[in-house]
Design a protein around this motif. Sequence first.
Motif, short mmCIF file in Angstrom:
data_model
loop_
_atom_site.label_atom_id
_atom_site.label_comp_id
_atom_site.label_asym_id
_atom_site.label_seq_id
_atom_site.Cartn_x
_atom_site.Cartn_y
_atom_site.Cartn_z
N ARG A 160 -49.68 -36.40 44.73
CA ARG A 160 -49.93 -35.80 46.04
C ARG A 160 -50.91 -36.62 46.87
NH1 ARG A 160 -50.74 -31.00 42.91
NH2 ARG A 160 -52.97 -31.11 43.40
N GLN A 161 -51.99 -37.06 46.24
CA GLN A 161 -53.09 -37.66 46.97
C GLN A 161 -53.02 -39.19 47.08
OE1 GLN A 161 -55.18 -35.73 48.56
NE2 GLN A 161 -54.38 -33.85 47.66
N ASN A 162 -52.40 -39.83 46.10
CA ASN A 162 -52.34 -41.30 46.07
C ASN A 162 -50.89 -41.74 45.84
OD1 ASN A 162 -55.38 -41.99 45.99
ND2 ASN A 162 -55.15 -40.50 44.34
N THR A 163 -50.03 -41.33 46.76
CA THR A 163 -48.60 -41.51 46.56
C THR A 163 -48.20 -42.97 46.37
OG1 THR A 163 -48.26 -39.55 47.94
CG2 THR A 163 -46.32 -40.89 47.45
N GLU A 164 -48.77 -43.85 47.17
CA GLU A 164 -48.41 -45.26 47.06
C GLU A 164 -48.85 -45.86 45.72
OE1 GLU A 164 -49.57 -47.56 50.41
OE2 GLU A 164 -48.32 -46.42 51.82
N GLU A 165 -50.06 -45.51 45.29
CA GLU A 165 -50.54 -46.00 44.00
C GLU A 165 -49.72 -45.42 42.85
OE1 GLU A 165 -54.69 -46.28 41.41
OE2 GLU A 165 -54.74 -45.51 43.46
N ALA A 166 -49.39 -44.13 42.95
CA ALA A 166 -48.54 -43.50 41.94
C ALA A 166 -47.17 -44.17 41.90
CB ALA A 166 -48.39 -42.01 42.23
N SER A 167 -46.65 -44.53 43.06
CA SER A 167 -45.35 -45.20 43.14
C SER A 167 -45.38 -46.53 42.41
CB SER A 167 -44.95 -45.41 44.60
OG SER A 167 -44.84 -44.18 45.28
N ARG A 168 -46.46 -47.28 42.60
CA ARG A 168 -46.59 -48.58 41.92
C ARG A 168 -46.67 -48.40 40.41
NH1 ARG A 168 -49.76 -49.69 46.59
NH2 ARG A 168 -51.70 -49.09 45.53
N LEU A 169 -47.41 -47.37 39.98
CA LEU A 169 -47.56 -47.10 38.54
C LEU A 169 -46.21 -46.75 37.91
CD1 LEU A 169 -49.26 -46.63 35.98
CD2 LEU A 169 -49.68 -44.30 36.81
N VAL A 170 -45.48 -45.84 38.55
CA VAL A 170 -44.19 -45.42 38.01
C VAL A 170 -43.20 -46.58 38.00
CG1 VAL A 170 -42.19 -43.91 38.40
CG2 VAL A 170 -44.51 -42.99 38.58
N ALA A 171 -43.19 -47.36 39.07
CA ALA A 171 -42.28 -48.52 39.13
C ALA A 171 -42.60 -49.50 38.00
CB ALA A 171 -42.41 -49.22 40.48
N GLY A 172 -43.88 -49.71 37.73
CA GLY A 172 -44.27 -50.59 36.63
C GLY A 172 -43.92 -50.03 35.27
N THR A 173 -44.00 -48.70 35.14
CA THR A 173 -43.67 -48.05 33.87
C THR A 173 -42.18 -48.16 33.57
OG1 THR A 173 -45.49 -46.47 34.15
CG2 THR A 173 -43.75 -45.87 32.59
N ILE A 174 -41.36 -47.95 34.60
CA ILE A 174 -39.90 -47.97 34.40
C ILE A 174 -39.38 -49.40 34.35
CG2 ILE A 174 -37.70 -47.32 35.46
CD1 ILE A 174 -39.14 -44.81 36.54
N GLY A 175 -39.85 -50.25 35.26
CA GLY A 175 -39.56 -51.66 35.19
C GLY A 175 -38.30 -52.17 35.88
N ILE A 176 -37.41 -51.27 36.32
CA ILE A 176 -36.16 -51.73 36.94
C ILE A 176 -36.04 -51.30 38.40
CG2 ILE A 176 -34.87 -51.84 34.78
CD1 ILE A 176 -33.64 -49.10 35.53
N ILE A 177 -37.10 -50.71 38.94
CA ILE A 177 -37.12 -50.28 40.33
C ILE A 177 -38.42 -50.75 40.97
CG2 ILE A 177 -35.62 -48.24 40.09
CD1 ILE A 177 -38.29 -46.64 39.85
N ASP A 178 -38.46 -50.72 42.30
CA ASP A 178 -39.70 -51.13 42.96
C ASP A 178 -40.45 -49.91 43.48
OD1 ASP A 178 -38.53 -50.38 45.42
OD2 ASP A 178 -37.84 -52.43 45.80
N ALA A 179 -41.68 -50.15 43.91
CA ALA A 179 -42.55 -49.06 44.35
C ALA A 179 -42.03 -48.38 45.61
CB ALA A 179 -43.97 -49.58 44.59
N ASP A 180 -41.37 -49.12 46.48
CA ASP A 180 -40.82 -48.52 47.70
C ASP A 180 -39.79 -47.46 47.37
OD1 ASP A 180 -42.42 -50.05 49.33
OD2 ASP A 180 -40.90 -51.57 49.71
N PHE A 181 -38.98 -47.74 46.35
CA PHE A 181 -37.97 -46.77 45.91
C PHE A 181 -38.65 -45.47 45.47
CE2 PHE A 181 -35.63 -44.56 42.67
CZ PHE A 181 -34.32 -44.55 43.12
N VAL A 182 -39.67 -45.58 44.63
CA VAL A 182 -40.37 -44.39 44.11
C VAL A 182 -41.03 -43.64 45.25
CG1 VAL A 182 -42.08 -43.52 42.49
CG2 VAL A 182 -40.75 -45.55 41.90
#
Length: 302
Positions: A225-247
């Motif tokens: 909720r509060q750090n959406t862009e940072e969370a997006s980068r973390l999830v993208a890095g965890t999954i590895g096949i998508i980018d942060a913009d997608f998340v």
Amino acid sequence: MMELRIGHLSTMYHTSFILMGTNWLEKAGIKPEWKLFGGGPAIIRAFENHELDIGYIGLPPAMIGIDHGLRIKCIAGGHVEGTVMIATPEFMTLEECKNDRTLFLKQFKGYSIACPPGGSIHDVIIRNYIKEEGLETDIYVLNYDWADMIPEAIADGEIKVAVGTPSLAIVAKGYCDTKIVIPPEKLWPDNPSYGIVTTSEMIENSPDTLLKFIEFHENACEFIRQNTEEASRLVAGTIGIIDADFVNDMYKVSPKYSAGISEKYISSTMRFVDVLNELGYISKKLGEKDIFNLRFVEELRL
């Protein structure tokens, strides 16, 4: 270290991917064993086989399991309004049909609507939506064991319309030029797209571990909720096949994340009781206490 067997889905907005990408649980003395499933019904089968301690799951599959005698409870929320309807460009949106549901659905007569597994929250929502307009014999719901197969079916021309998660909507938009034709809040307001479910045995024997898990689950919800862009980068890095913009785009489709169990969350869940009964998924009327245990969210004041 307390071992915790956790069933999760490929749904990227679940906090599972935040917790996988951090060491929060490990630092709290919890050793998670993450197990991936294709849909909520498969998680229920794993609970029945005593393979899980915790599951990330939409509430309707959990209610079906409870009706069948499974001793599980929802102990935390996670997200509401996680079902969207998408279609290829030639179809009109509900808004373009002036919110006339009958007019909107009639354009899909003779088509199959792709959907995650039978008994999933998406399946129950779309079947009820079609049933309320009296079009059960005109529109077919085609269930996929793995929702990740749906964009490929659209790209191959096998399917033109589907329901599923915000993740599906963003994948299909990029992969096969679909659009959202009904946003999440229009299909079923406040629907419990997922919650945290555990066994009665865990509630009785490991309450401290569950309390810790829910606390970090809420921390992850707040992070989204509060750090959406940072969370997006973390999830993208965890999954590895998508980018942060997608998340990030996915988070924006339906941004209601919380571990709390609100009155709206409960009342929306209870609306499913009659629908599940009418569709033949459950045999009896369940009460709130059959489904929920609020002990942990009340203790954490969520």
